[in-house]
Motif scaffolding. Sequence first.
Motif, short mmCIF file in Angstrom:
data_model
loop_
_atom_site.label_atom_id
_atom_site.label_comp_id
_atom_site.label_asym_id
_atom_site.label_seq_id
_atom_site.Cartn_x
_atom_site.Cartn_y
_atom_site.Cartn_z
N SER A 169 3.69 10.50 3.86
CA SER A 169 4.90 11.14 3.34
C SER A 169 5.65 10.17 2.44
O SER A 169 5.70 8.98 2.69
N ASP A 170 6.19 10.69 1.35
CA ASP A 170 6.99 9.82 0.47
C ASP A 170 8.43 10.30 0.47
O ASP A 170 9.19 10.04 -0.44
N ALA A 171 8.81 11.02 1.56
CA ALA A 171 10.12 11.66 1.60
C ALA A 171 11.24 10.64 1.50
O ALA A 171 12.27 10.88 0.88
N GLU A 172 11.05 9.45 2.13
CA GLU A 172 12.15 8.50 2.19
C GLU A 172 12.23 7.60 0.99
O GLU A 172 13.31 7.25 0.53
N GLY A 173 11.06 7.21 0.47
CA GLY A 173 11.10 6.15 -0.52
C GLY A 173 10.61 6.57 -1.89
O GLY A 173 10.16 5.74 -2.67
N ALA A 174 10.68 7.87 -2.15
CA ALA A 174 10.15 8.38 -3.41
C ALA A 174 10.56 7.47 -4.56
O ALA A 174 11.72 7.11 -4.70
N GLY A 175 9.60 7.09 -5.36
CA GLY A 175 9.93 6.28 -6.52
C GLY A 175 9.80 4.80 -6.30
O GLY A 175 9.62 4.05 -7.23
N GLN A 176 9.89 4.36 -5.05
CA GLN A 176 9.75 2.91 -4.84
C GLN A 176 8.61 2.58 -3.89
O GLN A 176 8.61 1.56 -3.24
N MET A 177 7.62 3.47 -3.84
CA MET A 177 6.50 3.22 -2.93
C MET A 177 5.27 2.74 -3.68
O MET A 177 5.05 3.09 -4.83
N PHE A 178 4.47 1.94 -2.99
CA PHE A 178 3.18 1.52 -3.53
C PHE A 178 2.14 2.56 -3.13
O PHE A 178 2.01 2.88 -1.95
N ARG A 179 1.39 3.03 -4.10
CA ARG A 179 0.35 4.01 -3.82
C ARG A 179 -0.87 3.35 -3.20
O ARG A 179 -1.26 2.26 -3.60
N VAL A 180 -1.47 4.05 -2.23
CA VAL A 180 -2.74 3.59 -1.64
C VAL A 180 -3.80 4.60 -2.04
O VAL A 180 -3.65 5.80 -1.75
N THR A 181 -4.83 4.15 -2.72
CA THR A 181 -5.85 5.09 -3.18
C THR A 181 -7.19 4.40 -3.32
O THR A 181 -7.26 3.19 -3.52
N THR A 182 -8.26 5.18 -3.22
CA THR A 182 -9.59 4.65 -3.51
C THR A 182 -10.15 5.31 -4.77
O THR A 182 -11.30 5.08 -5.13
N LEU A 183 -9.35 6.14 -5.43
CA LEU A 183 -9.83 6.78 -6.66
C LEU A 183 -9.95 5.74 -7.77
O LEU A 183 -9.13 4.84 -7.87
N PRO A 184 -10.98 5.84 -8.60
CA PRO A 184 -11.12 4.87 -9.69
C PRO A 184 -10.01 5.07 -10.73
O PRO A 184 -9.82 6.20 -11.20
N PRO A 185 -9.27 4.01 -11.06
CA PRO A 185 -8.15 4.18 -11.98
C PRO A 185 -8.57 4.65 -13.38
O PRO A 185 -7.82 5.35 -14.04
N GLU A 186 -9.79 4.27 -13.82
CA GLU A 186 -10.20 4.63 -15.19
C GLU A 186 -10.55 6.12 -15.29
O GLU A 186 -10.19 6.78 -16.25
N HIS A 187 -11.29 6.62 -14.29
CA HIS A 187 -11.76 8.01 -14.38
C HIS A 187 -11.48 8.75 -13.08
O HIS A 187 -12.42 9.12 -12.38
N PRO A 188 -10.22 8.98 -12.72
CA PRO A 188 -9.97 9.70 -11.47
C PRO A 188 -10.44 11.15 -11.60
O PRO A 188 -10.42 11.71 -12.70
N PRO A 189 -10.89 11.75 -10.49
CA PRO A 189 -11.26 13.17 -10.56
C PRO A 189 -10.04 14.02 -10.93
O PRO A 189 -8.92 13.69 -10.55
#
Length: 467
Positions: A169-189
């Motif tokens: 959930s990003d309800a509390e810190g919207a805008g100041q959160m670090f994203r956690v992802t395994t999607l490739p930054p160059e070619h995300p689906p």
Amino acid sequence: MRRTTVKELLSSQELDREVLVKAWVRTRRGNKYVQFIALNDGSTIHTLQVVAAAEQFPEESLKEITTGACVAVRGQLVASQGKGQAVEVQATEITVLGTANPETYPIQRRGSDQKGISLEALREIAHLRPRTNTFGAVLRVRHALAFAVHQYFNDHGFFYVHTPIITGSDAEGAGQMFRVTTLPPEHPPRTADGSVDFAEDFFGKQTNLTVSGQLEGELAAMALGSIYTFGPTFRAENSNTARHLAEFWMIEPEVAFNELEDNMDLAEDFLQSLVKYALAHCADDLQFLNDQYDKELLARLQSVVDNAFQRLTYTEAVEILKLAKQKFEFPVDWGTDLQSEHERYLVEKHFKKPVILTNYPREIKAFYMKLDDDGRTVRAMDVLFPGIGEIIGGSQREEDYAKLTTRMAEMHVPADELDWYLDTRRFGTAPHAGFGLGFERLVLFVTGMANIRDVIPFPRYPKNAAF
Ligand code: ATP
Ligand code: MN
């Protein structure tokens, strides 16, 4: 033979016995008859003096014993003939475990501490700075405070709860959160409309690093009564200040049936206990920091232990600030958030002791804080400390389902994402309250250091994640 720590040896009453010590060389000095090697192994701020007599250790044989090298020394623990230490070790055998080339080892000692190297420069070699007296002291105090946190809560019937570090959930810190992802930054689906398809991501949705364990902590308090969290917290706010880190540790107690008054009592007693613990258990390190950096440190710590915190409402504080003779960079008016300069004026100039401000305007505080009867303010409380400003932020929580969901709607907090949180208010809701203490702000206060980047081993801040 078992090694004995420098700390144990320095306080030993058992003299004239053989000992083995393993430690790093702080300095070596002397003359052609005798060499003195100061050793530190991290167990204490103090060094152990090793005496190497020339007939057994010609100076030539000691050339690898330079600042930063690691040695094992066997010898006799004896009463010291020199002044400055009660005991010393007369070496019979010295083994170099690891050399430190004086041409390249960056932490050379000058005088009583690393006077030649600034704290800023040491930040560039954060991986080696624990070898300095200053960071040794800070890290030992940090440890003691962390231990004291757990001890305090355990003694008071609180349970330690681990809340998630990766949050959905990003309800509390919207805008100041670090994203956690395994999607490739160059070619995300991508989805049909061209946006990134997070359904393909590791968790099947967008996830972030937590900005607070509070909401999950509230769930636990509604089952276990009194709980606390103590874990890493991440904020991607671009605050390049001496009081903000992008990765810091937060302590968040949450207590069922507590109201604002109880919350203040807990915060005050907790902070005073922690400072008292440090004074009692870190005397040598605090004395060193007092002498080297901040001559008022010990007096300031004692005054926090001895004086009740000043409690007043935000509205009363605004009145005081409006009458203040001091010119502020930011004007004060009812309804605006207080800046650090205002907080520090109240603490350092006006009251000259820690302050707890309560009942802030609802507009500048989070959605979960309980609305006061007047409908204009909420049961928030911030604890303000000398030299720091805000050290704790907390509140009594809104336990009423209807009032809470109304506020969420007003503040555009997505209720569907927080449905799990709202279950606390649907099923067996109760008054409760809690707060967040930034652990590094506490360490900053207790050590008297000036910059929060110097109280955590590997600080993370904008444009810096080295090491
Ligand atoms: P500030 O106004 O000082 O930025 P805040 O109001 O955003 O803090 P809260 O969300 O109330 O902070 O967090 C609770 C406590 O966590 C604060 O009182 C403070 O001690 C600590 N804290 C908050 N942000 C940081 C940060 N970026 N680095 C270190 N400690 C922090
Ligand atoms: Mn706050």
